[in-house]
Design a protein around this motif. Structure first.
Motif, PDB file in Angstrom:
ATOM      1  N   LEU A 103      73.502  50.673 -54.720  1.00 41.84           N
ATOM      2  CA  LEU A 103      73.108  49.186 -54.427  1.00 41.84           C
ATOM      3  C   LEU A 103      74.353  48.425 -54.636  1.00 41.84           C
ATOM      4  O   LEU A 103      74.420  47.310 -54.130  1.00 41.84           O
ATOM      5  N   ALA A 104      75.504  48.959 -55.179  1.00 41.12           N
ATOM      6  CA  ALA A 104      76.738  47.993 -55.440  1.00 41.12           C
ATOM      7  C   ALA A 104      77.177  47.558 -53.932  1.00 41.12           C
ATOM      8  O   ALA A 104      77.628  46.361 -54.034  1.00 41.12           O
ATOM      9  N   PRO A 105      77.227  48.180 -52.879  1.00 44.75           N
ATOM     10  CA  PRO A 105      77.791  47.677 -51.560  1.00 44.75           C
ATOM     11  C   PRO A 105      76.972  46.497 -51.058  1.00 44.75           C
ATOM     12  O   PRO A 105      77.545  45.731 -50.421  1.00 44.75           O
ATOM     13  N   LEU A 106      75.784  46.263 -51.401  1.00 43.85           N
ATOM     14  CA  LEU A 106      74.840  45.123 -51.146  1.00 43.85           C
ATOM     15  C   LEU A 106      75.500  43.987 -51.515  1.00 43.85           C
ATOM     16  O   LEU A 106      75.070  42.863 -50.991  1.00 43.85           O
ATOM     17  N   LEU A 107      76.128  44.055 -52.766  1.00 43.40           N
ATOM     18  CA  LEU A 107      76.623  42.586 -53.330  1.00 43.40           C
ATOM     19  C   LEU A 107      77.745  42.094 -52.261  1.00 43.40           C
ATOM     20  O   LEU A 107      77.957  40.858 -52.166  1.00 43.40           O
ATOM     21  N   TRP A 108      78.098  42.877 -51.076  1.00 41.65           N
ATOM     22  CA  TRP A 108      79.168  42.277 -50.129  1.00 41.65           C
ATOM     23  C   TRP A 108      78.557  42.141 -48.722  1.00 41.65           C
ATOM     24  O   TRP A 108      79.265  42.275 -48.048  1.00 41.65           O
ATOM     25  N   GLN A 109      77.364  42.480 -48.852  1.00 42.17           N
ATOM     26  CA  GLN A 109      76.771  42.613 -47.309  1.00 42.17           C
ATOM     27  C   GLN A 109      76.827  41.206 -46.519  1.00 42.17           C
ATOM     28  O   GLN A 109      76.891  41.326 -45.330  1.00 42.17           O
ATOM     29  N   ARG A 110      76.715  39.956 -47.358  1.00 37.56           N
ATOM     30  CA  ARG A 110      77.052  38.972 -46.465  1.00 37.56           C
ATOM     31  C   ARG A 110      78.339  38.655 -45.832  1.00 37.56           C
ATOM     32  O   ARG A 110      78.482  38.303 -44.642  1.00 37.56           O
ATOM     33  N   ARG A 111      79.339  38.921 -46.749  1.00 36.51           N
ATOM     34  CA  ARG A 111      80.735  38.648 -46.041  1.00 36.51           C
ATOM     35  C   ARG A 111      81.215  39.968 -45.328  1.00 36.51           C
ATOM     36  O   ARG A 111      81.719  39.542 -44.208  1.00 36.51           O
ATOM     37  N   TRP A 112      80.763  41.295 -45.718  1.00 34.04           N
ATOM     38  CA  TRP A 112      81.364  42.340 -44.884  1.00 34.04           C
ATOM     39  C   TRP A 112      80.322  43.222 -44.702  1.00 34.04           C
ATOM     40  O   TRP A 112      80.127  44.296 -45.293  1.00 34.04           O
ATOM     41  N   PRO A 113      79.125  42.809 -43.800  1.00 34.01           N
ATOM     42  CA  PRO A 113      77.977  43.903 -43.643  1.00 34.01           C
ATOM     43  C   PRO A 113      78.240  45.152 -43.036  1.00 34.01           C
ATOM     44  O   PRO A 113      77.655  45.997 -43.513  1.00 34.01           O
ATOM     45  N   VAL A 114      79.517  45.368 -42.122  1.00 36.26           N
ATOM     46  CA  VAL A 114      79.607  46.559 -41.548  1.00 36.26           C
ATOM     47  C   VAL A 114      80.227  47.626 -42.980  1.00 36.26           C
ATOM     48  O   VAL A 114      79.941  48.676 -42.963  1.00 36.26           O
ATOM     49  N   ALA A 115      81.002  47.117 -43.591  1.00 34.67           N
ATOM     50  CA  ALA A 115      81.728  47.680 -44.874  1.00 34.67           C
ATOM     51  C   ALA A 115      80.483  48.023 -45.749  1.00 34.67           C
ATOM     52  O   ALA A 115      80.677  49.132 -46.391  1.00 34.67           O
ATOM     53  N   ALA A 116      79.592  47.312 -45.883  1.00 32.19           N
ATOM     54  CA  ALA A 116      78.324  47.425 -46.866  1.00 32.19           C
ATOM     55  C   ALA A 116      77.715  48.721 -46.307  1.00 32.19           C
ATOM     56  O   ALA A 116      77.253  49.591 -46.930  1.00 32.19           O
ATOM     57  N   PHE A 117      77.301  48.559 -45.079  1.00 34.07           N
ATOM     58  CA  PHE A 117      76.422  49.394 -44.482  1.00 34.07           C
ATOM     59  C   PHE A 117      77.375  50.948 -44.433  1.00 34.07           C
ATOM     60  O   PHE A 117      76.796  51.978 -44.706  1.00 34.07           O
TER      61      PHE A 117
END
Length: 393
Positions: free
Chosen positions: A61-75
């Motif tokens: 779940l932690a990567p989802l905190l940055w999904q708006r700014r960096w969606p590719v990195a979060a995925f």
């Protein structure tokens, strides 16, 4: 309401990211009781214990905190954790739904190649899970792919709609900028025209001063009274010329004007002729005690009436009639032009700047003008021009 929420969300990006993750956190907490109650019981994937379950869920779940700014990195972060989970032969946990959320963010915010790559990676993950279960069949793969494809298509639809709305906003902003630019250009063109006309007024006044001065020079010995009258005319005309010159200096002027014609501009004396030749049946009505106005102010009245009658002819419809009223008395001269045409039903001309021109002219003399449909039908142009104190008296 939705617009205000959207604007508020733009200013609170971190809070919105946290709110997106909150439902997943709640799901993890609600499903943690089997791991805490009996870590050794259940299928092999549940034997990681409560600490391992919480650590794995947090990593997903932690990567989802940055999904708006960096969606590719979060995925990519969620996909790597899922791949490590598969290598360690840990069964699926509720937090694995984070890969669908990250996939949706990529499909919604990034170009189609990125969205396609994320969708293929998610499909690969479905295939690996089926291989891990040892049941590689088309029906199993199809069942698992339904969720991935649905989320992927939903993200693409959201991306298309977002681009469409952004295009509408951009076109609206561009149209507003073009409208403002056209209004500024119309105002500048009208100021240029006013400056040229005032130039003619001032030139005419100077010509009158020269003629009166020559007459006073000839009559000063033979007819002192006539010379005095000429001097008074020079004084009055000079003051008017200075007043018009001050207004002329305040008006923007473009280019070079071929001001070789010193014929005075039209004024109140030409209103009757203007009304008769307006192209529509029109009448002129004067109320109150008429007073002499400066030539520049007379020109403003003439142009207002001319523009109002032109609008009545263009937009009033067949059979339209007009009434031009001049009301003297008090500190203002009231100019009212009314017609019985179509009024509010008349089509608006997109390139019409008549009202802008009237406002520019009236504003030079500290007046006000309005143009609007009448409640009972027709159209009305109403202008108020302050009358000089000496003229009013």
């Amino acid at each position: 309401m939705f617009g205000r929420v959207h604007e508020w969300s733009k200013g609170h990006v971190k809070l919105m990211d946290a709110l997106r993750v909150a439902p997943f956190v709640g799901l993890v907490v609600l499903t943690a009781w089997p791991y805490a109650a009996n870590p050794a019981a259940g299928p092999p994937g549940m034997r990681i214990g409560l600490a391992g379950y919480l650590a794995l869920s947090a990593a997903l779940l932690a990567p989802l905190l940055w999904q708006r700014r960096w969606p590719v990195a979060a995925f990519a972060g969620v996909a790597l954790v899922c791949f490590g989970q598969w290598l360690l032969e840990i069964d699926l946990v509720p937090a694995d739904l984070a890969v669908l959320m990250a996939l949706w963010s990529v499909a919604r915010t990034r170009a189609f190649p990125w969205a396609l790559a994320a969708g293929l990676i998610a499909e690969l993950g479905v295939f690996l899970v089926i291989v891990r279960w040892g049941q590689v069949t088309f029906s199993m793969f199809f069942s698992g792919s339904i969720f991935v494809v649905t989320v992927w298509l939903t993200g693409l639809y959201a991306s298309t709609r977002r681009r469409y709305l952004e295009g509408l906003e951009e076109r609206a902003e561009r149209a507003e900028r073009e409208r403002d630019q056209q209004a500024r250009m119309a105002a500048a063109a009208e100021r240029t025209r006013i400056a040229r006309e005032l130039h003619d007024v001032v030139a005419h006044n100077v010509s009158v001063i020269v003629v009166q001065a020559d007459g006073a020079g000839f009559a000063i010995d033979r007819d002192p009274e006539q010379a005095r009258q000429a001097v008074r005319a020079i004084s009055r005309t000079g003051r008017e010329a200075l007043a018009e010159m001050r207004r002329l200096v305040g008006v923007l002027r473009e280019g070079e004007a071929d001001a070789t014609d010193y014929t005075p501009q039209p004024g109140l004396a030409q209103l009757e002729e203007l009304v008769r030749g307006a192209g529509v049946p029109a009448r002129l009505r004067v109320s109150g005690a008429a007073c002499e106005l400066p030539e520049g102010q007379q020109l403003v009245v003439y142009r207002i009436v001319q523009e109002a009658l032109t609008n009545a002819l263009k937009h009033g419809g067949p059979g339209v009639r007009a009434l031009v009223e001049l009301v003297y008395g008090g500190p203002d001269l009231v100019v009212r032009v009314t017609d019985d045409g179509r009024g509010a039903a008349a089509p608006r001309s997109p390139d019409g700047h008549g009202l802008i021109g009237m406002r520019e002219r009236v504003a030079m003399y500290g007046g006000a003008v309005s143009a609007e449909p009448r409640p009972g039908g027709g159209f009305e142009v109403l202008a108020r021009l302050p009358v000089p104190v000496t003229r009013a008296a």
